[in-house]
Design an enzyme around this catalytic site. Structure first.
Site, PDB file in Angstrom:
ATOM      1  CD  GLN A  11      -1.577  -0.031   3.589  1.00 15.04           C
ATOM      2  OE1 GLN A  11      -2.729   0.280   3.291  1.00 15.04           O
ATOM      3  NE2 GLN A  11      -1.218  -0.307   4.820  1.00 15.04           N
ATOM      4  CG  LEU A  12       4.910   3.511   1.848  1.00 12.20           C
ATOM      5  CD1 LEU A  12       4.266   4.900   1.869  1.00 12.20           C
ATOM      6  CD2 LEU A  12       5.872   3.358   3.035  1.00 12.20           C
ATOM      7  CG  ASP A  34      11.615 -13.608  -0.429  1.00  7.57           C
ATOM      8  OD1 ASP A  34      12.219 -13.057   0.516  1.00  7.57           O
ATOM      9  OD2 ASP A  34      10.518 -14.170  -0.306  1.00  7.57           O
ATOM     10  CB  ALA A  58       7.887  -4.997   6.836  1.00  7.47           C
ATOM     11  CE1 TYR A  59       4.838 -12.892   7.913  1.00  4.61           C
ATOM     12  CE2 TYR A  59       5.766 -12.954  10.113  1.00  4.61           C
ATOM     13  CZ  TYR A  59       4.838 -13.385   9.185  1.00  4.61           C
ATOM     14  OH  TYR A  59       3.896 -14.322   9.543  1.00  4.61           O
ATOM     15  CB  THR A  99       6.776   0.166  13.197  1.00  9.15           C
ATOM     16  OG1 THR A  99       5.567   0.085  13.931  1.00  9.15           O
ATOM     17  CG2 THR A  99       7.793  -0.731  13.890  1.00  9.15           C
ATOM     18  CG  ASP A 100       3.201   2.764  15.869  1.00  7.85           C
ATOM     19  OD1 ASP A 100       3.400   2.122  14.812  1.00  7.85           O
ATOM     20  OD2 ASP A 100       2.166   2.627  16.552  1.00  7.85           O
ATOM     21  CE1 TYR A 123       6.431  -5.236  11.828  1.00  9.30           C
ATOM     22  CE2 TYR A 123       5.414  -3.828  13.479  1.00  9.30           C
ATOM     23  CZ  TYR A 123       5.872  -4.024  12.196  1.00  9.30           C
ATOM     24  OH  TYR A 123       5.789  -3.024  11.271  1.00  9.30           O
ATOM     25  CE  LYS A 127       9.530  -2.350  10.297  1.00 11.25           C
ATOM     26  NZ  LYS A 127       9.637  -2.478   8.817  1.00 11.25           N
TER      27      LYS A 127
HETATM   28  N1  LIG Z   1       0.770  -1.066   7.900  1.00  3.62           N
HETATM   29  C1  LIG Z   1       1.004  -0.335   8.983  1.00  3.62           C
HETATM   30  O1  LIG Z   1       0.084   0.032   9.718  1.00  3.62           O
HETATM   31  C2  LIG Z   1       2.416   0.081   9.332  1.00  3.62           C
HETATM   32  C3  LIG Z   1       2.647   0.869  10.474  1.00  3.62           C
HETATM   33  C4  LIG Z   1       3.957   1.264  10.755  1.00  3.62           C
HETATM   34  C5  LIG Z   1       4.997   0.895   9.919  1.00  3.62           C
HETATM   35  N2  LIG Z   1       4.732   0.105   8.830  1.00  3.62           N
HETATM   36  C6  LIG Z   1       5.836  -0.270   7.957  1.00  3.62           C
HETATM   37  O2  LIG Z   1       5.591   0.333   6.701  1.00  3.62           O
HETATM   38  C7  LIG Z   1       6.141  -0.465   5.650  1.00  3.62           C
HETATM   39  C8  LIG Z   1       5.144  -0.626   4.513  1.00  3.62           C
HETATM   40  O3  LIG Z   1       3.961  -1.210   5.011  1.00  3.62           O
HETATM   41  P1  LIG Z   1       2.686  -1.469   4.091  1.00  3.62           P
HETATM   42  O4  LIG Z   1       1.510  -1.264   4.970  1.00  3.62           O
HETATM   43  O5  LIG Z   1       2.800  -0.723   2.802  1.00  3.62           O
HETATM   44  O6  LIG Z   1       2.848  -3.029   3.826  1.00  3.62           O
HETATM   45  P2  LIG Z   1       2.299  -3.960   2.652  1.00  3.62           P
HETATM   46  O7  LIG Z   1       1.130  -3.371   1.969  1.00  3.62           O
HETATM   47  O8  LIG Z   1       2.149  -5.325   3.258  1.00  3.62           O
HETATM   48  O9  LIG Z   1       3.515  -3.954   1.638  1.00  3.62           O
HETATM   49  C9  LIG Z   1       4.708  -4.628   1.915  1.00  3.62           C
HETATM   50  C10 LIG Z   1       5.328  -5.042   0.595  1.00  3.62           C
HETATM   51  O10 LIG Z   1       6.527  -5.750   0.884  1.00  3.62           O
HETATM   52  C11 LIG Z   1       6.575  -6.925   0.086  1.00  3.62           C
HETATM   53  N3  LIG Z   1       7.316  -7.967   0.781  1.00  3.62           N
HETATM   54  C12 LIG Z   1       7.068  -8.491   2.006  1.00  3.62           C
HETATM   55  N4  LIG Z   1       7.969  -9.436   2.287  1.00  3.62           N
HETATM   56  C13 LIG Z   1       8.800  -9.514   1.218  1.00  3.62           C
HETATM   57  C14 LIG Z   1       9.921 -10.326   0.903  1.00  3.62           C
HETATM   58  N5  LIG Z   1      10.367 -11.256   1.758  1.00  3.62           N
HETATM   59  N6  LIG Z   1      10.546 -10.119  -0.292  1.00  3.62           N
HETATM   60  C15 LIG Z   1      10.103  -9.192  -1.172  1.00  3.62           C
HETATM   61  N7  LIG Z   1       9.022  -8.414  -0.944  1.00  3.62           N
HETATM   62  C16 LIG Z   1       8.390  -8.586   0.244  1.00  3.62           C
HETATM   63  C17 LIG Z   1       5.129  -7.342  -0.062  1.00  3.62           C
HETATM   64  O11 LIG Z   1       5.056  -8.172  -1.202  1.00  3.62           O
HETATM   65  P3  LIG Z   1       3.781  -9.109  -1.494  1.00  3.62           P
HETATM   66  O12 LIG Z   1       2.778  -8.173  -2.035  1.00  3.62           O
HETATM   67  O13 LIG Z   1       4.265 -10.117  -2.461  1.00  3.62           O
HETATM   68  O14 LIG Z   1       3.405  -9.693  -0.173  1.00  3.62           O
HETATM   69  C18 LIG Z   1       4.433  -5.976  -0.217  1.00  3.62           C
HETATM   70  O15 LIG Z   1       4.440  -5.557  -1.548  1.00  3.62           O
HETATM   71  C19 LIG Z   1       6.624  -1.746   6.322  1.00  3.62           C
HETATM   72  O16 LIG Z   1       8.017  -1.633   6.528  1.00  3.62           O
HETATM   73  C20 LIG Z   1       5.936  -1.758   7.676  1.00  3.62           C
HETATM   74  O17 LIG Z   1       6.702  -2.414   8.670  1.00  3.62           O
HETATM   75  C21 LIG Z   1       3.480  -0.293   8.513  1.00  3.62           C
END
Ligand SMILES: NC(=O)c1ccc[n+]([C@@H]2O[C@H](COP(=O)([O-])OP(=O)(O)OC[C@H]3O[C@@H](n4cnc5c(N)ncnc54)[C@H](OP(=O)(O)O)[C@@H]3O)[C@@H](O)[C@H]2O)c1
Length: 293
Positions: A11-12, A34, A58-59, A99-100, A123, A127
């Site tokens: 989404q980001l 990956d 991220a995972y 992350t927070d 998690y 992070k």
């Molecule tokens: N979501 C929140 O509320 C939140 C809050 C604070 C911080 N964050 C941080 O913000 C960042 C972006 O989050 P988001 O919400 O945009 O997450 P997201 O929508 O889940 O996007 C993460 C992306 O990373 C890819 N990815 C995950 N594991 C991978 C791997 N092993 N190898 C290659 N690609 C991989 C995923 O690919 P696939 O599409 O193939 O799975 C997806 O495209 C992350 O670092 C997260 O920790 C998120």
């Protein structure tokens, strides 16, 4: 600038593709490599000769991290160390999202970049470990801590986003219970991506907090979604003590964009205004998606 964007269909990642369109952007998904495949990551990224390696991967299934710490540490720490080495070898800047959840939530005032991080979950620990590796070893880096993300594409890792989940529950006439004892700052990925685009034009490297302004509980956020959309919902507050989730979450994780403000670069809206913008832009996003589809 040449930017290698990892996690480009998250989404980001999707909103960054729009906001960084004036750069030479190389969107990379898990299909290209990956991030835990260190050799493949090195060969793909090195061939692109980027000025910036931007890692949004991220995972981050927070509860699942408790039972799968190896996966969390592989993606959120070891893969990040590999990216640091690659970026340093290419003399590229590494942009990394944190992350927070690095905080313990015991504060009652917003955390700044100077606040002490003390994570409560696997998690959060993974992070924090990842960001510390970047902060201590990547020669040029931006580490960006954010909170409560929601974007049009929906989180790939978590499946959907909170705003759409709430609206769909209300449409189905469900009884909706949302916790009122976790205070966060919901942040739209569109806004975050646009703020990142401002920062990446500079060389003010280091750690940044980047969230909407203000804070609210998830219950208050849900109430605002229904109010702004004019949707009648059967919504009531509840307590997180009633849900025995595997991971402990901070009770309070509002971040202060202190460094952005100090540099005169803060463009983040109050969370409620960010939400209003997101809801307004839904129609145009849906039209665009229909045209592309
Ligand atoms: N979501 C929140 O509320 C939140 C809050 C604070 C911080 N964050 C941080 O913000 C960042 C972006 O989050 P988001 O919400 O945009 O997450 P997201 O929508 O889940 O996007 C993460 C992306 O990373 C890819 N990815 C995950 N594991 C991978 C791997 N092993 N190898 C290659 N690609 C991989 C995923 O690919 P696939 O599409 O193939 O799975 C997806 O495209 C992350 O670092 C997260 O920790 C998120």
């Amino acid at each position: 600038m040449r930017i290698a964007l990892l996690g480009s269909n998250g989404q980001l990642g999707r909103d960054l593709q729009t906001q960084l369109a004036d750069h030479e952007l190389f969107p990379l998904t898990r299909q290209e490599f990956d991030v835990t495949d260190h050799d493949r990551a090195r060969s793909v990224i090195s061939a692109l000769k980027p000025d910036i390696v931007l890692n949004t991967t991220a995972y981050h299934r927070v509860d699942d991290c408790e039972s799968q710490p190896e996966l969390a540490y592989n993606v959120n720490v070891l893969a990040v160390l590999n990216l640091v080495r690659i970026a340093n070898d290419l003399d590229a800047a590494l942009v990394h999202i944190s992350t927070d959840y690095v905080f313990d939530g015991k504060s009652s005032t917003p955390y700044s970049e100077d606040s002490v991080a003390l994570p409560l979950s696997i998690y959060g620990n993974s992070k924090l470990a990842g960001e510390l590796i970047v902060r201590t070893t990547a020669r040029k880096h931006f580490v960006i801590r954010t909170c409560g993300l929601y974007g049009h594409a929906g989180s790939r890792g978590k499946g959907g986003n909170f705003v759409e989940t709430m609206l769909s529950k209300a449409r189905n006439g469900d009884s909706i219970r949302v916790v009122n004892d976790q205070t966060v700052t919901p942040t739209s990925t569109f806004e975050l991506a646009s703020q990142m685009a401002v920062l990446l034009k500079t060389t003010n490297y280091g750690l940044f907090h980047m969230t909407g302004e203000g804070g609210c509980s998830w219950y208050e956020f849900a109430a605002a979604i229904f109010e702004l959309e004019g949707v009648a919902a059967n919504l009531a507050p509840t307590s997180s003590d009633l849900y025995k989730s595997p991971a402990i979450r901070p009770r309070y994780s509002v971040l202060e964009n202190a460094r952005l403000k100090h540099l005169g670069l803060n463009r983040m809206l109050h969370w409620r205004d960010g939400l209003a913008e997101y809801l307004k832009s839904k129609t145009s996003f849906a039209n665009l998606a229909n045209r592309e589809g």
